[in-house]
Design an enzyme around this catalytic site. Structure first.
Site, PDB file in Angstrom:
ATOM      1  CG  ASP A  54     -10.303  -0.345   5.189  1.00 51.91           C
ATOM      2  OD1 ASP A  54      -9.346  -0.526   3.820  1.00 51.91           O
ATOM      3  OD2 ASP A  54      -9.420  -0.553   5.657  1.00 51.91           O
ATOM      4  CD  GLN A  96      -2.879  -4.582   6.075  1.00 51.76           C
ATOM      5  OE1 GLN A  96      -3.149  -3.796   5.505  1.00 51.76           O
ATOM      6  NE2 GLN A  96      -3.939  -5.246   6.038  1.00 51.76           N
ATOM      7  CE  LYS A 102      -4.112  -2.476   1.833  1.00 49.48           C
ATOM      8  NZ  LYS A 102      -4.201  -2.919   3.568  1.00 49.48           N
TER       9      LYS A 102
END
Ligand code: NAP
Length: 289
Positions: A119, A96, A52
């Site tokens: 997200d 994460q 990422k």
């Protein structure tokens, strides 16, 4: 002959769009920024976080990688999220998954400013997806699947779609996207309690497999001419590989592919799309800021 949907190529096209959007944002004086928080040393998470951050670098997106020790407390992690919420240089925040077991992941997600929740996991964004309110963020993996269907020219309108899996990350948002106005599919969501899963799948024009069980979907589950999107990423032992394992999807690709109108491979299907859509969401957030 089935068409193989090339996720790497579609993701590359999405990232090229992103590159241009970054330039436009910078011309307006906005440098998009993404913060990625990793708690602990899970090797797979380290790989995901690394790619990422690397992708941000390639696109000219500012990134902040925050690595915290496994024993980080809930309170300390919340303080990091609060700091990022208040930082005007950061437009997207993700923590994460999975965090260490002593962390309440849901509470962390709720603490992220919904306007920076790239997200799309915050309850406010979940609600906006259900309400078809475009001011929210759509979770990256299902958004990537929708883009793959579009790029492959798959007609969703009126199609019978079967989503196997009902997680908040993939299955549920996928079902909402497929049934939304404009997509207009008739959606069935299957899960571990569903009866006669093969029979349910055989009704489908479009099968989305998001289960986490290697090669579960067999050839006789899929009708001739169906479209199959395989979200699964499973490690299976393979002594012939140097690593000792190979990656496989939830679909028994060699036997299913010949029956399909179109299918995504694993790897190289849905996987590359997830990061590409994360970048898209970060730019959407920066554009709104
Ligand atoms: N490509 C990507 O970027 C990406 C992103 C995210 C996830 N993934 C992969 O996608 C897969 C699913 O991820 P997830 O996070 O959604 O997993 P998850 O949270 O474990 O959910 C799995 C779902 O599959 C259902 N299920 C499990 N066994 C089943 C069975 N035998 N028959 C029917 N349904 C069954 C479960 O049903 P219940 O609800 O009844 O337990 C659950 O709804 C995993 O392989 C994951 O690695 C890939």
């Amino acid at each position: 002959m089935s068409k193989i949907i090339d996720g790497k190529a579609v993701a590359a096209a999405v990232l090229e769009e992103c590159r241009q959007e970054v330039e436009q944002l910078k011309a307006r004086g906005v440098t998009p920024g993404l913060a990625v928080v990793l708690v602990g040393e899970d090797p797979a998470s380290q790989v995901y976080v690394g790619s990422k951050v690397r992708t941000c670098g390639e696109l000219g997106i500012h990134s902040e990688k925050i690595v915290l020790p496994t024993e980080t407390t809930q309170e300390d992690l919340l303080a990091v999220v609060e700091r990022l919420n208040a930082d005007p240089a950061i437009h997207g925040i993700l923590v994460q998954s999975p965090p260490p077991p002593h962390i309440d992941e849901e509470a962390i997600v709720r603490a992220i400013d919904p306007a920076k929740d790239v997200d799309g996991f915050h309850p406010e964004n979940v609600a906006k997806l259900a309400l078809e309110d475009p001011s929210g963020f759509v979770p990256c993996t299902p958004a990537g699947c929708m883009r793959l269907l579009k790029e492959a020219g798959v007609e969703t309108k009126g199609a019978n779609a079967v989503v196997i899996g009902r997680s908040m990350i993939v299955g549920k948002p996928m079902a909402l996207l497929l049934m939304a106005k404009g997509s207009d599919a008739t959606v069935t969501v299957a899960h571990s309690r569903s009866k006669d899963l093969p029979g349910i799948c055989r009704q489908a024009d479009i099968v989305i497999a998001a289960v986490g069980r290697p090669e579960m979907v067999k050839a006789d589950w899929v009708r001739e001419g169906a479209v199959v999107i395989d979200v699964g990423i499973n490690r299976v032992e393979d002594a012939s590989r140097k690593s000792g394992f190979r990656l496989t999807g939830d679909v028994a690709y060699p036997e299913v592919a010949p029956k399909c109108a179109a299918i995504t491979p694993v790897p190289g299907g849905v996987g590359p799309m997830t990061i590409a859509m994360l970048m898209k969401n970060t730019l959407i957030s920066a554009g709104r800021s």
